[in-house]
Design a protein around this motif. Sequence first.
Motif, PDB file in Angstrom:
ATOM      1  N   VAL A 143      -1.373 124.445 102.529  1.00 16.28           N
ATOM      2  CA  VAL A 143      -1.000 125.663 103.415  1.00 16.28           C
ATOM      3  C   VAL A 143      -0.919 126.792 102.552  1.00 16.28           C
ATOM      4  CG1 VAL A 143       1.491 126.538 104.117  1.00 16.28           C
ATOM      5  CG2 VAL A 143       1.243 123.850 103.711  1.00 16.28           C
ATOM      6  N   VAL A 144      -1.146 127.845 103.240  1.00 14.05           N
ATOM      7  CA  VAL A 144      -1.269 129.401 102.803  1.00 14.05           C
ATOM      8  C   VAL A 144      -0.244 130.032 103.538  1.00 14.05           C
ATOM      9  CG1 VAL A 144      -2.686 131.678 102.608  1.00 14.05           C
ATOM     10  CG2 VAL A 144      -3.699 129.190 102.052  1.00 14.05           C
ATOM     11  N   VAL A 145       0.683 130.827 102.703  1.00  9.27           N
ATOM     12  CA  VAL A 145       1.875 131.505 103.611  1.00  9.27           C
ATOM     13  C   VAL A 145       1.294 133.035 103.779  1.00  9.27           C
ATOM     14  CG1 VAL A 145       4.104 132.330 103.437  1.00  9.27           C
ATOM     15  CG2 VAL A 145       3.523 129.974 102.783  1.00  9.27           C
ATOM     16  N   ALA A 146       1.333 133.664 104.810  1.00  3.42           N
ATOM     17  CA  ALA A 146       0.999 135.104 105.085  1.00  3.42           C
ATOM     18  C   ALA A 146       2.166 135.753 105.574  1.00  3.42           C
ATOM     19  CB  ALA A 146      -0.347 135.069 106.252  1.00  3.42           C
ATOM     20  N   ASP A 147       1.871 136.995 105.257  1.00 11.96           N
ATOM     21  CA  ASP A 147       3.111 138.108 105.633  1.00 11.96           C
ATOM     22  C   ASP A 147       4.551 137.694 105.304  1.00 11.96           C
ATOM     23  OD1 ASP A 147       3.689 140.457 107.164  1.00 11.96           O
ATOM     24  OD2 ASP A 147       4.336 139.333 108.694  1.00 11.96           O
ATOM     25  N   ARG A 148       4.730 136.930 104.427  1.00 13.77           N
ATOM     26  CA  ARG A 148       6.231 136.324 103.932  1.00 13.77           C
ATOM     27  C   ARG A 148       5.728 136.062 102.495  1.00 13.77           C
ATOM     28  NH1 ARG A 148       6.986 138.154 108.438  1.00 13.77           N
ATOM     29  NH2 ARG A 148       8.083 136.985 110.263  1.00 13.77           N
ATOM     30  N   ASP A 156       0.141 129.235  98.136  1.00 15.23           N
ATOM     31  CA  ASP A 156      -0.681 130.325  98.052  1.00 15.23           C
ATOM     32  C   ASP A 156       0.043 131.529  99.027  1.00 15.23           C
ATOM     33  OD1 ASP A 156      -2.783 130.036  96.177  1.00 15.23           O
ATOM     34  OD2 ASP A 156      -3.556 128.581  97.688  1.00 15.23           O
ATOM     35  N   VAL A 157       0.022 132.543  98.523  1.00 18.49           N
ATOM     36  CA  VAL A 157       0.690 133.753  99.506  1.00 18.49           C
ATOM     37  C   VAL A 157      -0.183 134.918  99.511  1.00 18.49           C
ATOM     38  CG1 VAL A 157       2.558 135.326  99.632  1.00 18.49           C
ATOM     39  CG2 VAL A 157       2.979 133.035  98.661  1.00 18.49           C
ATOM     40  N   VAL A 158      -0.353 135.559 100.818  1.00 15.12           N
ATOM     41  CA  VAL A 158      -0.821 136.843 101.147  1.00 15.12           C
ATOM     42  C   VAL A 158      -0.026 137.541 101.989  1.00 15.12           C
ATOM     43  CG1 VAL A 158      -3.026 137.784 102.171  1.00 15.12           C
ATOM     44  CG2 VAL A 158      -3.060 135.427 101.302  1.00 15.12           C
ATOM     45  N   GLU A 295      -7.378 142.495 109.047  1.00 17.32           N
ATOM     46  CA  GLU A 295      -8.621 141.639 108.739  1.00 17.32           C
ATOM     47  C   GLU A 295      -8.676 141.116 107.358  1.00 17.32           C
ATOM     48  OE1 GLU A 295     -13.384 141.920 109.544  1.00 17.32           O
ATOM     49  OE2 GLU A 295     -11.982 143.545 110.275  1.00 17.32           O
ATOM     50  N   GLU A 296      -8.223 142.070 106.478  1.00 17.29           N
ATOM     51  CA  GLU A 296      -8.275 141.692 104.748  1.00 17.29           C
ATOM     52  C   GLU A 296      -7.196 140.429 104.676  1.00 17.29           C
ATOM     53  OE1 GLU A 296      -7.987 143.864 100.556  1.00 17.29           O
ATOM     54  OE2 GLU A 296      -7.464 144.842 102.333  1.00 17.29           O
ATOM     55  N   MET A 297      -5.943 140.693 105.349  1.00 21.30           N
ATOM     56  CA  MET A 297      -5.185 139.334 105.235  1.00 21.30           C
ATOM     57  C   MET A 297      -5.480 138.149 105.707  1.00 21.30           C
ATOM     58  SD  MET A 297      -1.063 139.371 106.764  1.00 21.30           S
ATOM     59  CE  MET A 297      -0.469 140.871 105.773  1.00 21.30           C
ATOM     60  N   ALA A 298      -5.982 138.176 107.046  1.00 17.00           N
ATOM     61  CA  ALA A 298      -6.633 136.922 107.689  1.00 17.00           C
ATOM     62  C   ALA A 298      -7.838 136.549 106.611  1.00 17.00           C
ATOM     63  CB  ALA A 298      -7.272 137.403 109.090  1.00 17.00           C
ATOM     64  N   GLN A 299      -8.659 137.420 106.076  1.00 16.71           N
ATOM     65  CA  GLN A 299      -9.812 136.836 105.349  1.00 16.71           C
ATOM     66  C   GLN A 299      -9.456 136.020 103.946  1.00 16.71           C
ATOM     67  OE1 GLN A 299     -13.335 137.410 106.503  1.00 16.71           O
ATOM     68  NE2 GLN A 299     -13.112 135.633 105.037  1.00 16.71           N
ATOM     69  N   GLN A 318      -1.959 131.301  94.124  1.00 20.78           N
ATOM     70  CA  GLN A 318      -2.307 132.690  93.894  1.00 20.78           C
ATOM     71  C   GLN A 318      -1.156 133.243  94.841  1.00 20.78           C
ATOM     72  OE1 GLN A 318      -6.357 133.958  93.627  1.00 20.78           O
ATOM     73  NE2 GLN A 318      -6.874 131.833  93.850  1.00 20.78           N
ATOM     74  N   ARG A 319      -1.042 134.767  94.373  1.00 21.88           N
ATOM     75  CA  ARG A 319      -0.193 135.618  95.334  1.00 21.88           C
ATOM     76  C   ARG A 319      -1.152 136.949  95.648  1.00 21.88           C
ATOM     77  NH1 ARG A 319       4.501 135.668  93.229  1.00 21.88           N
ATOM     78  NH2 ARG A 319       5.809 134.403  94.622  1.00 21.88           N
ATOM     79  N   ILE A 320      -1.349 137.098  96.757  1.00 21.55           N
ATOM     80  CA  ILE A 320      -2.411 138.221  96.760  1.00 21.55           C
ATOM     81  C   ILE A 320      -1.504 139.156  97.597  1.00 21.55           C
ATOM     82  CG2 ILE A 320      -4.396 139.160  98.138  1.00 21.55           C
ATOM     83  CD1 ILE A 320      -5.046 136.954  95.984  1.00 21.55           C
ATOM     84  N   ILE A 321      -1.566 140.671  96.979  1.00 23.06           N
ATOM     85  CA  ILE A 321      -0.485 141.707  97.393  1.00 23.06           C
ATOM     86  C   ILE A 321      -1.540 142.692  97.920  1.00 23.06           C
ATOM     87  CG2 ILE A 321       1.230 143.246  96.701  1.00 23.06           C
ATOM     88  CD1 ILE A 321       2.126 140.726  96.634  1.00 23.06           C
TER      89      ILE A 321
END
Length: 337
Positions: A143-148, A156-158, A295-299, A318-321
């Motif tokens: 799982v990758v969590v996005a926008d949260r 992983d978090v973006v 686009e960067e978040m999706a990538q 990883q946590r991508i900010i």
Amino acid sequence: MPRVTIKDVARAAQVSITTVSHVVNNTRFVDPATKQRVLTALEELGYQPNSLARSLRSGVTRTIGLVVPDASNLFFADVARKIEDIGFQQGYSVILCNSDNNPGKQSRYINTLLAKQVDGVIFISSGSEPDDLMRLVENNIPVVVADRDVPLELADVVLLDNEQAGYDATKHLINLGHRFIACITGPNHLAPSMQRFEGYKRCLKENGIDFDPKLIEMGDFRFPSGEEAMQRLLSSSSRATAVFVLNDMMAIGAMSAAHKAGLSIPKDISIIGFDDIEIDAAITPALTTMAQPIEEMAQYAMNLLIEHLVGKKHELNQRIILTSRLIKRDSTARWEE
């Protein structure tokens, strides 16, 4: 007697859930001493791995689940389109699940994705409760969590630096001479909304402007709620000359209410939104906003997930900010007394 879960084992061994998963499935190197603690906890608690989940993980379906909270919100629609494009280029089909901000519906979609034997999931939760995410983790679904934001032991978090973005939006209005700046927030149980609101309050404080609760209205990130919140602001005794709206759908609703009230934007009131959805440049006046790097978040989200799927994942999640940027258009202007 309740079934022992991977979370129980992690607590007993004093390690992360991810570490227990790697020991059970032998998917990554784990320090021998740590591994022994996990094995001891497994034996003492009598943990039984989910055999169905393990059988699902033995095959590859080339499908990815994408869970979003509101597909009618153009921001999430843009995110979904980008993820689908990237997935298609990488040879994956994307199953879109719109939870409609309904926890029950979200939970049912998680069941569907497990039944469909998806290889992985990009997850944008409808709330802050981790139960659905935990079910994916316990079933060994990458799982990758996005926008949260969630604890890194889970996934992983973006995400965006929402607090700084809220600060920057408010600072733009202050730089234009505004001192009575209203804010239309999103739901207070969603971290992005509250973080943007915290940035708004921090900027006011650092610039010597008192926080006024009468200038705050709440919406639900949808167009009608922005319109209704703006109507409440305009009918109150507030002296707002500018409004920071915490997403673009509500901001467009706020502009509609201002127009219906006979106000000229930005002469009578400035409005700044958040997201930079495609329609922002097409409306009149064009909406000033804080652009999310969709686009960067999706990538990033797809890259991290595919690293899981092809076995190139690092030991630590990883946590991508990401950072936002101000897009100046026609809905904000200098305030002239």
